[in-house]
Each structure stands twice: as C-alpha cells, then as structure tokens.
Design a protein around this motif. Structure first.
Motif, PDB file in Angstrom:
ATOM      1  N   HIS A 128       0.692  -1.271  -0.168  1.00 26.36           N
ATOM      2  CA  HIS A 128      -0.116  -0.008  -0.110  1.00 26.36           C
ATOM      3  C   HIS A 128       0.926   1.254  -0.060  1.00 26.36           C
ATOM      4  O   HIS A 128       1.954   1.274   0.629  1.00 26.36           O
ATOM      5  CB  HIS A 128      -0.973   0.153   1.373  1.00 26.36           C
ATOM      6  CG  HIS A 128      -0.419  -0.015   2.404  1.00 26.36           C
ATOM      7  ND1 HIS A 128       0.047  -1.343   3.043  1.00 26.36           N
ATOM      8  CD2 HIS A 128       0.056   0.786   3.416  1.00 26.36           C
ATOM      9  CE1 HIS A 128       0.712  -1.107   4.395  1.00 26.36           C
ATOM     10  NE2 HIS A 128       0.768   0.118   4.610  1.00 26.36           N
ATOM     11  N   SER A 129       0.243   2.135  -0.763  1.00 22.22           N
ATOM     12  CA  SER A 129       0.999   3.330  -0.820  1.00 22.22           C
ATOM     13  C   SER A 129       0.794   4.401   0.381  1.00 22.22           C
ATOM     14  O   SER A 129      -0.366   4.447   0.899  1.00 22.22           O
ATOM     15  CB  SER A 129       0.376   4.181  -2.247  1.00 22.22           C
ATOM     16  OG  SER A 129       1.103   5.564  -2.061  1.00 22.22           O
TER      17      SER A 129
ATOM     18  N   SER B  31       2.520   9.693  -2.128  1.00 24.13           N
ATOM     19  CA  SER B  31       2.858   9.729  -3.723  1.00 24.13           C
ATOM     20  C   SER B  31       3.065  11.023  -4.346  1.00 24.13           C
ATOM     21  O   SER B  31       2.098  11.911  -4.320  1.00 24.13           O
ATOM     22  CB  SER B  31       1.707   9.028  -4.512  1.00 24.13           C
ATOM     23  OG  SER B  31       1.978   9.187  -5.906  1.00 24.13           O
TER      24      SER B  31
ATOM     25  N   ASN C 199       6.206   8.270 -10.513  1.00 21.85           N
ATOM     26  CA  ASN C 199       6.999   7.955  -9.103  1.00 21.85           C
ATOM     27  C   ASN C 199       8.006   8.869  -8.755  1.00 21.85           C
ATOM     28  O   ASN C 199       9.282   8.386  -8.465  1.00 21.85           O
ATOM     29  CB  ASN C 199       7.394   6.617  -9.078  1.00 21.85           C
ATOM     30  CG  ASN C 199       6.238   5.350  -9.091  1.00 21.85           C
ATOM     31  OD1 ASN C 199       5.155   6.035  -8.872  1.00 21.85           O
ATOM     32  ND2 ASN C 199       6.370   4.313  -9.464  1.00 21.85           N
TER      33      ASN C 199
ATOM     34  N   LEU D 235       8.030   8.382  -4.083  1.00 19.97           N
ATOM     35  CA  LEU D 235       6.739   7.483  -3.420  1.00 19.97           C
ATOM     36  C   LEU D 235       7.334   6.653  -2.351  1.00 19.97           C
ATOM     37  O   LEU D 235       8.561   6.207  -2.206  1.00 19.97           O
ATOM     38  CB  LEU D 235       6.632   6.320  -4.528  1.00 19.97           C
ATOM     39  CG  LEU D 235       5.510   5.187  -4.171  1.00 19.97           C
ATOM     40  CD1 LEU D 235       4.229   5.787  -4.009  1.00 19.97           C
ATOM     41  CD2 LEU D 235       5.368   4.217  -5.308  1.00 19.97           C
TER      42      LEU D 235
ATOM     43  N   PHE E 252       6.183   3.624   0.024  1.00 22.33           N
ATOM     44  CA  PHE E 252       5.157   2.516  -0.168  1.00 22.33           C
ATOM     45  C   PHE E 252       5.872   1.326   0.817  1.00 22.33           C
ATOM     46  O   PHE E 252       6.894   1.057   0.983  1.00 22.33           O
ATOM     47  CB  PHE E 252       5.614   2.142  -1.897  1.00 22.33           C
ATOM     48  CG  PHE E 252       4.482   1.208  -2.133  1.00 22.33           C
ATOM     49  CD1 PHE E 252       3.403   1.850  -2.671  1.00 22.33           C
ATOM     50  CD2 PHE E 252       4.869  -0.154  -2.133  1.00 22.33           C
ATOM     51  CE1 PHE E 252       2.436   0.949  -3.191  1.00 22.33           C
ATOM     52  CE2 PHE E 252       3.660  -1.051  -2.562  1.00 22.33           C
ATOM     53  CZ  PHE E 252       2.658  -0.535  -3.328  1.00 22.33           C
TER      54      PHE E 252
ATOM     55  N   GLU F 237       5.945  -2.284   0.967  1.00 21.60           N
ATOM     56  CA  GLU F 237       5.393  -3.607   0.208  1.00 21.60           C
ATOM     57  C   GLU F 237       5.033  -4.751   0.800  1.00 21.60           C
ATOM     58  O   GLU F 237       4.271  -5.332   0.206  1.00 21.60           O
ATOM     59  CB  GLU F 237       6.983  -4.154  -0.498  1.00 21.60           C
ATOM     60  CG  GLU F 237       7.689  -3.065  -0.974  1.00 21.60           C
ATOM     61  CD  GLU F 237       7.152  -2.845  -2.594  1.00 21.60           C
ATOM     62  OE1 GLU F 237       6.541  -3.781  -2.974  1.00 21.60           O
ATOM     63  OE2 GLU F 237       7.512  -1.728  -3.029  1.00 21.60           O
TER      64      GLU F 237
ATOM     65  N   ASP G 120      13.864   2.664  -7.336  1.00 24.43           N
ATOM     66  CA  ASP G 120      13.326   2.073  -6.017  1.00 24.43           C
ATOM     67  C   ASP G 120      14.614   1.821  -5.346  1.00 24.43           C
ATOM     68  O   ASP G 120      15.616   1.181  -5.759  1.00 24.43           O
ATOM     69  CB  ASP G 120      12.500   0.946  -6.338  1.00 24.43           C
ATOM     70  CG  ASP G 120      11.297   1.406  -7.145  1.00 24.43           C
ATOM     71  OD1 ASP G 120      10.868   2.354  -7.224  1.00 24.43           O
ATOM     72  OD2 ASP G 120      11.057   0.402  -7.952  1.00 24.43           O
TER      73      ASP G 120
ATOM     74  N   GLU H  24      -1.490   5.234  -4.785  1.00 21.93           N
ATOM     75  CA  GLU H  24      -0.326   5.310  -5.658  1.00 21.93           C
ATOM     76  C   GLU H  24      -0.579   6.038  -6.828  1.00 21.93           C
ATOM     77  O   GLU H  24      -1.420   5.453  -7.637  1.00 21.93           O
ATOM     78  CB  GLU H  24       0.433   3.982  -5.757  1.00 21.93           C
ATOM     79  CG  GLU H  24       1.738   4.441  -6.839  1.00 21.93           C
ATOM     80  CD  GLU H  24       2.481   3.183  -7.075  1.00 21.93           C
ATOM     81  OE1 GLU H  24       3.631   3.293  -8.082  1.00 21.93           O
ATOM     82  OE2 GLU H  24       2.242   2.121  -6.424  1.00 21.93           O
TER      83      GLU H  24
ATOM     84  N   GLN I 188      -3.639  -1.147  -4.159  1.00 23.90           N
ATOM     85  CA  GLN I 188      -2.322  -0.424  -3.473  1.00 23.90           C
ATOM     86  C   GLN I 188      -2.950   0.674  -2.443  1.00 23.90           C
ATOM     87  O   GLN I 188      -2.039   1.530  -1.990  1.00 23.90           O
ATOM     88  CB  GLN I 188      -1.736   0.338  -4.450  1.00 23.90           C
ATOM     89  CG  GLN I 188      -1.210  -0.947  -5.516  1.00 23.90           C
ATOM     90  CD  GLN I 188      -0.340  -0.374  -6.556  1.00 23.90           C
ATOM     91  OE1 GLN I 188      -0.664   0.646  -7.046  1.00 23.90           O
ATOM     92  NE2 GLN I 188       0.842  -0.868  -7.359  1.00 23.90           N
TER      93      GLN I 188
END
Length: 248
Positions: free
Chosen positions: A91-92, A95, A103, A106, A108, A110, A123, A180, A192
């Motif tokens: 989930h975000s 953003s 992106n 971002l 986030f 995981e 990333d 996101e 997400q």
C-alpha cells in the motif's frame, strides 16, 4: 491564492475555522466543523494538529490531495508521517508525481517489515521492524549529492540505501495520500490503497539532521517549508474523513 475566490464554500469554511480558533471555542464547535471539513471536494487550509485522515475501506477513488507551500525543483528532501494500519498487502503512503514521472517520490510499504522509497522512478528497498496495533512514525530523507536515502522508524535509523545520485526532483507536482499515482493525478489501484489512519505529514526541501528527526518524533515541534501539517492546504476525494487522532 485567494481560497474564497477559487472556491466560495471552502473559503467560508476556512474563515469560520480561523474565527473559532481565535475565539477559543474550537473544542465546543469541533463536532460541527468536522461535518463541514469532511465534505467531499472541500479545499481547506487549517491546523491539523492531533487530527488524522481516516481511510476506512479499500478504494480506488478515496484520497487526499496536498498543495505544497513551496514549488521548485529539489536536490534533497525529507518527508515524515505517522500511519496506523493493519494491512499486510502492499500500500502507498505518500505519492509525489510530476507530468514526466509518476513515481518522482513514492513512499510505499511492500509488506510488513519492508519499505520502498522511489525517487525519479528508481527504487530502494529497506527493511524495518514492523509493529501492529500501534501507529508507526516514518521519516525518509534523500540527497542528490550522494544519492543516500535514509528511513527512520519511530525516531530510529534503518540501514542507508542509495538511488538516483545527481538527480533533481521535479516541480509542479501532484501530491496524494492514500493512493499510488500511476499517472499524474490518477491511475489508482484499490489493491495499493491505504486502509487506516495517516497524520503528521510534513515535508522539507532539505535533509533533516538526526537530532531534528528525533525531536520531530518526540515533540512534533519543527516548521516544515514544503508541507506543514499545522498549516496544511488539502482537498479530500471519496470516502476520507478527518477525525481526532486515536493515539496521543
């Protein structure tokens, strides 16, 4: 920008909030004001101390748009926020998209214990100690000169990572909480989305020192220059509610 000129309803609400705050009657009128502040699409600027945005269910159309105080390219940044959720799926949290890069920034989650930070579409994955049934405070820093990225959880640093050395974060951003952005201002996926509470969202265009991050976690007593939770311009969309925080 004159808020009342751009949106008469939002301007009226903002003026009412300022008046009752100055008059010292905020606590009496707060339940009534919450009704106004939770109207979908209301554009407000207000002190959100001890308040949280609540995302009660999975959705592809519930989110909060944030309007920064400062719009310029950035060679460094710090973003801090507090989250309360029991989600185990991705989930975000935060953003920041530009028209050329969805992106651009971002933050986030995981999965439990694994956090990802994106800068300019690249990333970095950082492990952290996951806690359940209690809020967690996250701060992320990045600087272009070294590419070093730091994740701080509840005032404690995790192992550093590196990404996008020499990069410049673009301006003219769309900043969203709860979703996101896979395109500028949209492209949301309910799988997400955030389900839970988020609060104390602040952003600077420089890297906070370790002592400042610790101070922020323990006292919340700093003045951000990009996004300021104590003077936040925002707009809610869909099923998002502003409520008093559950945790002091």
């Amino acid at each position: 920008m004159d808020i009342s000129a751009a949106d008469p309803l939002s301007g009226t609400i903002t003026q009412i909030l300022r008046t009752v705050t100055q008059g010292g009657v905020m606590e009496k009128l707060w339940p009534c004001l919450l009704v106004l502040m939770n109207l979908p699409g209301a554009f407000l600027q207000i002190d959100l101390d001890r308040k949280a945005f609540v995302f009660p269910r999975e959705s592809e159309n519930s989110y909060v748009i944030l309007f920064p105080q400062l719009q310029k390219p950035m060679k460094a940044f710090t973003v801090c926020l507090q989250v309360y959720t029991d989600l185990t799926r991705p989930h975000s949290l935060f953003s920041y998209a530009t028209k050329s890069q969805s992106n651009e920034i971002l933050l986030f989650k995981e999965r439990p214990g694994l956090f990802s930070v994106s800068v300019g579409g690249s990333d970095a994955f950082i492990k952290f100690p996951q806690k359940f049934y209690t809020p967690q405070h996250f701060c992320v820093t990045w600087e272009s000169i070294t590419g070093l990225t730091e994740l701080w959880v509840d005032g404690k640093p995790m192992v550093r990572a590196s990404l996008r050395r020499g990069y410049t974060v673009g301006s003219g951003a769309s900043i969203v909480l709860g979703q996101e952005q896979d395109s500028f201002g949209g492209g949301f996926d309910k799988n997400q989305s955030l389900v839970g509470d988020i609060e104390d969202v602040n952003m600077w265009d420089f890297v906070l020192s370790p002592s400042h991050i610790h101070t922020l976690y323990t006292t919340r007593a700093l003045s951000p220059n990009v996004l300021n939770w104590r003077n936040l311009r925002y707009e809610t969309r869909g099923e998002v509610f502003l409520k008093k925080e559950l945790w002091p």
